[in-house]
Design a protein around this motif. Structure first.
Motif, PDB file in Angstrom:
ATOM      1  N   MET A  16      -2.016   5.161  -9.343  1.00 21.38           N
ATOM      2  CA  MET A  16      -2.950   5.962  -8.676  1.00 21.38           C
ATOM      3  C   MET A  16      -2.763   7.404  -8.588  1.00 21.38           C
ATOM      4  O   MET A  16      -3.479   8.449  -8.757  1.00 21.38           O
ATOM      5  CB  MET A  16      -3.484   5.159  -7.477  1.00 21.38           C
ATOM      6  CG  MET A  16      -4.263   3.919  -7.664  1.00 21.38           C
ATOM      7  SD  MET A  16      -4.572   2.952  -6.254  1.00 21.38           S
ATOM      8  CE  MET A  16      -5.729   3.761  -5.440  1.00 21.38           C
ATOM      9  N   ALA A  17      -1.405   7.637  -8.151  1.00 19.59           N
ATOM     10  CA  ALA A  17      -1.044   8.776  -7.850  1.00 19.59           C
ATOM     11  C   ALA A  17      -0.797   9.605  -9.156  1.00 19.59           C
ATOM     12  O   ALA A  17      -1.228  10.622  -9.307  1.00 19.59           O
ATOM     13  CB  ALA A  17       0.451   8.837  -6.980  1.00 19.59           C
ATOM     14  N   GLY A  45       0.798  -1.104  -0.097  1.00 17.70           N
ATOM     15  CA  GLY A  45      -0.091  -0.096   0.063  1.00 17.70           C
ATOM     16  C   GLY A  45       0.665   1.379  -0.006  1.00 17.70           C
ATOM     17  O   GLY A  45       0.335   2.416  -0.263  1.00 17.70           O
ATOM     18  N   GLN A  52       7.443   5.317 -13.459  1.00 19.33           N
ATOM     19  CA  GLN A  52       6.162   5.421 -13.788  1.00 19.33           C
ATOM     20  C   GLN A  52       5.877   4.427 -15.100  1.00 19.33           C
ATOM     21  O   GLN A  52       5.278   5.015 -16.252  1.00 19.33           O
ATOM     22  CB  GLN A  52       5.385   6.809 -14.034  1.00 19.33           C
ATOM     23  CG  GLN A  52       5.437   7.461 -12.713  1.00 19.33           C
ATOM     24  CD  GLN A  52       4.736   8.769 -12.636  1.00 19.33           C
ATOM     25  OE1 GLN A  52       4.704   9.460 -13.730  1.00 19.33           O
ATOM     26  NE2 GLN A  52       4.347   9.027 -11.498  1.00 19.33           N
ATOM     27  N   LEU A  98      -8.666   4.520 -11.973  1.00 23.96           N
ATOM     28  CA  LEU A  98      -8.292   4.802 -10.634  1.00 23.96           C
ATOM     29  C   LEU A  98      -8.950   3.796  -9.571  1.00 23.96           C
ATOM     30  O   LEU A  98      -8.255   3.222  -8.648  1.00 23.96           O
ATOM     31  CB  LEU A  98      -8.343   6.230 -10.448  1.00 23.96           C
ATOM     32  CG  LEU A  98      -8.292   7.017  -9.034  1.00 23.96           C
ATOM     33  CD1 LEU A  98      -6.899   6.563  -8.459  1.00 23.96           C
ATOM     34  CD2 LEU A  98      -8.653   8.259  -8.791  1.00 23.96           C
ATOM     35  N   THR A 157       2.890   4.459  -1.167  1.00 22.41           N
ATOM     36  CA  THR A 157       2.727   5.061  -2.499  1.00 22.41           C
ATOM     37  C   THR A 157       3.963   6.062  -2.457  1.00 22.41           C
ATOM     38  O   THR A 157       4.547   5.845  -3.707  1.00 22.41           O
ATOM     39  CB  THR A 157       1.502   5.935  -2.221  1.00 22.41           C
ATOM     40  OG1 THR A 157       0.414   5.164  -2.013  1.00 22.41           O
ATOM     41  CG2 THR A 157       1.101   6.688  -3.512  1.00 22.41           C
ATOM     42  N   MET A 158       4.292   7.003  -1.635  1.00 22.98           N
ATOM     43  CA  MET A 158       5.153   8.072  -2.017  1.00 22.98           C
ATOM     44  C   MET A 158       6.663   7.593  -2.444  1.00 22.98           C
ATOM     45  O   MET A 158       7.254   8.122  -3.213  1.00 22.98           O
ATOM     46  CB  MET A 158       5.185   9.080  -0.853  1.00 22.98           C
ATOM     47  CG  MET A 158       3.749  10.042  -0.504  1.00 22.98           C
ATOM     48  SD  MET A 158       3.074  10.400  -2.061  1.00 22.98           S
ATOM     49  CE  MET A 158       4.301  11.691  -2.769  1.00 22.98           C
ATOM     50  N   VAL A 198       6.398   6.080  -5.738  1.00 25.99           N
ATOM     51  CA  VAL A 198       6.033   7.076  -6.849  1.00 25.99           C
ATOM     52  C   VAL A 198       7.379   7.873  -7.290  1.00 25.99           C
ATOM     53  O   VAL A 198       7.749   8.247  -8.450  1.00 25.99           O
ATOM     54  CB  VAL A 198       5.157   8.149  -6.231  1.00 25.99           C
ATOM     55  CG1 VAL A 198       5.022   9.332  -7.101  1.00 25.99           C
ATOM     56  CG2 VAL A 198       3.625   7.493  -6.565  1.00 25.99           C
ATOM     57  N   THR A 224      -0.083   1.662  -6.716  1.00 24.73           N
ATOM     58  CA  THR A 224      -0.287   2.990  -5.989  1.00 24.73           C
ATOM     59  C   THR A 224       0.451   3.935  -6.643  1.00 24.73           C
ATOM     60  O   THR A 224      -0.152   5.319  -6.732  1.00 24.73           O
ATOM     61  CB  THR A 224       0.302   2.763  -4.664  1.00 24.73           C
ATOM     62  OG1 THR A 224       2.043   2.418  -4.780  1.00 24.73           O
ATOM     63  CG2 THR A 224      -0.166   2.038  -3.849  1.00 24.73           C
ATOM     64  N   LEU A 242      -6.040  -3.236  -5.175  1.00 25.30           N
ATOM     65  CA  LEU A 242      -5.315  -2.776  -3.864  1.00 25.30           C
ATOM     66  C   LEU A 242      -5.904  -3.047  -2.542  1.00 25.30           C
ATOM     67  O   LEU A 242      -5.318  -3.503  -1.595  1.00 25.30           O
ATOM     68  CB  LEU A 242      -4.492  -1.263  -4.075  1.00 25.30           C
ATOM     69  CG  LEU A 242      -3.765  -0.663  -2.772  1.00 25.30           C
ATOM     70  CD1 LEU A 242      -2.440  -1.606  -3.091  1.00 25.30           C
ATOM     71  CD2 LEU A 242      -3.765   0.672  -2.998  1.00 25.30           C
ATOM     72  N   GLY A 278      -7.653   0.835  -7.581  1.00 31.72           N
ATOM     73  CA  GLY A 278      -7.844   0.795  -6.133  1.00 31.72           C
ATOM     74  C   GLY A 278      -8.795  -0.244  -5.533  1.00 31.72           C
ATOM     75  O   GLY A 278      -8.215  -0.570  -4.359  1.00 31.72           O
TER      76      GLY A 278
END
Lengths: 299, 313
Positions: free
Chosen positions: B265-266, B235, B246, B283, B237-238, B241, B262, B290, B287
């Motif tokens: 999604m971002a 889960g 990507q 998205l 994300t940052m 990302v 994730t 996920l 999601g």
């Protein structure tokens, strides 16, 4: 003492038994050092990370106007004031929303709830929510606050999303704090004729406050550092005014992300400087919590 | 003891306070209801997540079939020639998660073992919160460190792309170490002393007691902590990302740029896909996947922790 082991007597256990105690103890020492290294690697990375960020960002952080100006298109100009103000408002709204609801839910589950399947469902549900990824909370916030309630990509949507994200942690830690209150306190209060709520409000809550606060701070720190859910809700990477509750907004982690994704090299320093600001904000929150905890702890 | 005189002042005030308590009863009931409502918020949160995600995901699957979603091997919803095969995103998630766990499991377990079995209590009281600080650092900071420190450092020795699964996975592993470590530590500390002492009495060394007695006895807690760590990594994300890139593709090469669920999604959130459009619905489709994966992992972790818990009472 000479001991002989008959393989046939103890087939399985002696097959792997060796009485070379020096060798076994040496192996023990080797592993003790390995475990210690495993522990220290994490701390070493933490130290390295902090060192790297201060090296990259301290000069920019201390440059005049960085904390008080609005962002600029140029890496060495402007500041992060809108992000700081956004993050502070987000934190305040999250506290105002989650503390009463979270403590209320914890009080219900510990003091009121009957032990039945319905309570069990609520409990399992809360522990599951604590494991839902932040970006999924973003989807919830986008659907409920942006569209259903019509707030759009505004600060209030982000704040309420972060509130939902924070609730499970606050409930779990508040429950632990409430559970740790000795029953003798409750009985003493009932014995003096106090009602249930009076017992809770004048005995249970004051006694549990330090523990509750710890949970509040842990989850607020997490909320202030969270970017994924805010990206989905619609935080912007560039803002030139101080946001109000119903306006477009950003946050310190979003500002950091936005700086990192820009190609010019100077923005990396601005990102590191913003990270310093974020870490200081979280540190300050924890400092306040430790102070209040010591102030209110009942010995 | 005094006798109670009905005309006495103190009796009157006692009666008044009793009556006040009786009137408080309504307040008492009301407070019970309010607190119950607070607990209900969490139930509504879950309902909200499920309803909203699956409503939009349903819209997606009316336009794109399950077969395309799960059998196609390309994920190009933003290109002119659209493909909606989710496997490249799952691949990116699995790759970064595997790297993260390769870091978090050994580091977390050795921290837990050292703190429980070797460290002096005073030292452990300082080291434990220090290790847990790692979980308190915002994940965007790990992303920064992975992209701008770890990747340049590793590129001296490995042919890494600028965005790569390795750096992101490594930092994610450090980040998850306290999750694995903390829960394992609790499980290890719950193993009673008598088991260790019994083992020592049989002539076993400390290390042997750890591997033969303590860890097996704490196994359910350790497995639960690892599964929870996996759920965290899936889960997260940052970090991915920022540092993993990507580019959705099917690869096990950790030197390449990948895209996780994730991260996609971002990416799609940052763009301005109008509500109701197919891109907007991807998205929610990703999601939903996920959400189901992390939910399953959390439930398995919960189940393992309870199912195999040894009772020592």
């Amino acid at each position: 003492m000479a001991t002989t082991y008959q393989r046939d007597d103890y087939l399985d256990s002696t097959a792997e038994f060796t009485d070379n105690i020096e060798k076994r103890e040496t192996l023990g020492k080797v592993f003790e050092i390995l475990f210690l290294i495993g522990l220290l690697i994490g701390l070493f990375v933490l130290a390295l990370l902090l060192f790297d960020i201060f090296r990259d960002g301290l000069a920019r952080f201390l440059s005049p106007g960085f904390l008080t100006e609005t962002p600029s298109r140029f890496p060495d100009e402007g500041g992060i004031r809108p992000a700081i103000i956004s993050s502070i408002i987000l934190g305040i709204v999250v506290i105002v929303v989650t503390v009463p609801i979270g403590v209320g839910a914890a009080l219900y589950l510990e003091e009121y709830a009957p032990r039945n399947w319905w309570t069990a469902i609520i409990e399992i549900n809360i522990s599951n929510l604590a494991g839902v990824p932040s970006i999924v909370y973003g989807l919830l916030g986008l659907g409920v606050f942006n569209y259903l309630l019509g707030f759009g990509p505004a600060l209030i949507s982000g704040a309420l999303t972060l509130s939902l994200l924070s609730l499970p942690v606050i409930i779990v830690t508040a429950r632990e704090a409430i559970r740790a209150v000795p029953n003798s306190l409750r009985y003493a209060s009932y014995g003096l004729g106090a009602t249930k709520w009076k017992t809770i409000s004048s005995h249970v809550i004051p006694y549990a406050i330090p523990g509750i606060l710890t949970g509040v701070i842990i989850s607020i720190s997490r909320a202030i550092g969270d970017a994924a859910s805010l990206i989905v809700v619609g935080a912007v990477g560039f803002l030139t005014f101080n946001p109000g509750l119903f306006q477009r907004f950003m946050a310190l982690p979003i500002q950091i992300y936005s700086y990192i994704t820009r190609p010019e090299p100077g923005f990396a320093n601005a990102a590191a400087a913003t990270i310093i600001a974020l870490l200081l904000l979280i540190l300050a929150l924890n400092g306040v919590a430790i102070y209040i905890r010591q102030r209110f702890t009942i010995h | 003891m005094q006798n109670i005189n009905p005309r006495d002042d103190s009796y009157q005030s006692f009666r008044q306070s009793l009556e006040k308590n009786a009137s408080d009863d309504i307040v008492e009931k009301l407070i019970g209801i309010i607190l119950f409502a607070c607990a209900l918020v969490s139930v509504f949160t879950t309902f909200g997540i499920v309803l909203i995600i699956f409503k939009e995901a349903f819209g997606f699957f009316q336009k794109v079939s399950f077969a395309q979603f799960f059998l196609d091997t390309k994920w190009t919803p933003l290109f002119a020639e659209q493909h909606f095969g989710v496997w490249p995103l799952i691949n990116g998630t699995l790759l970064t998660t595997a790297i993260a766990m390769a870091v978090a499991i050994p580091l977390g377990l050795s921290s837990a073992i050292y703190l429980s079995e070797y460290a002096q209590p005073k030292v452990a009281a300082i080291l434990r919160p220090a290790v847990e600080l790692l979980a308190g650092i915002p994940t965007v900071v790990y992303g920064y460190f992975a992209l701008l420190f770890v990747t340049p450092l590793l590129r001296n020795v490995l042919p890494l792309e600028l965005f790569n699964a390795l750096s992101a996975g490594l930092m994610m592993g450090v980040m998850i170490t306290p999750t694995v470590g903390s829960i394992s530590l609790d499980a290890i500390q719950a193993v009673p002393r008598s088991l260790r002492e019994g083992a020592y009495a049989l002539g076993i060394t400390k290390l042997e007691s750890i591997f033969r007695v303590v860890l097996p006895a704490a196994l359910s807690g350790i497995i639960a902590s690892i599964i929870l760590g996996i759920s965290r990594a899936v889960g997260e994300t940052m970090t991915v990302v920022i540092a993993a890139g990507q580019q959705p593709k099917l690869t096990i090469n950790f030197a390449e740029s990948v895209e996780t669920m994730t991260a996609y999604m971002a990416q799609i959130s940052g763009g301005d896909s109008p509500r109701g459009s197919l891109n907007f619905q991807t998205l929610y489709a990703v999601g939903a996947l996920l959400f189901l994966i992390t939910l399953a992992l959390n439930i398995i972790s919960y189940w393992v922790a309870n199912r195999f818990k040894e009772k020592y009472d």
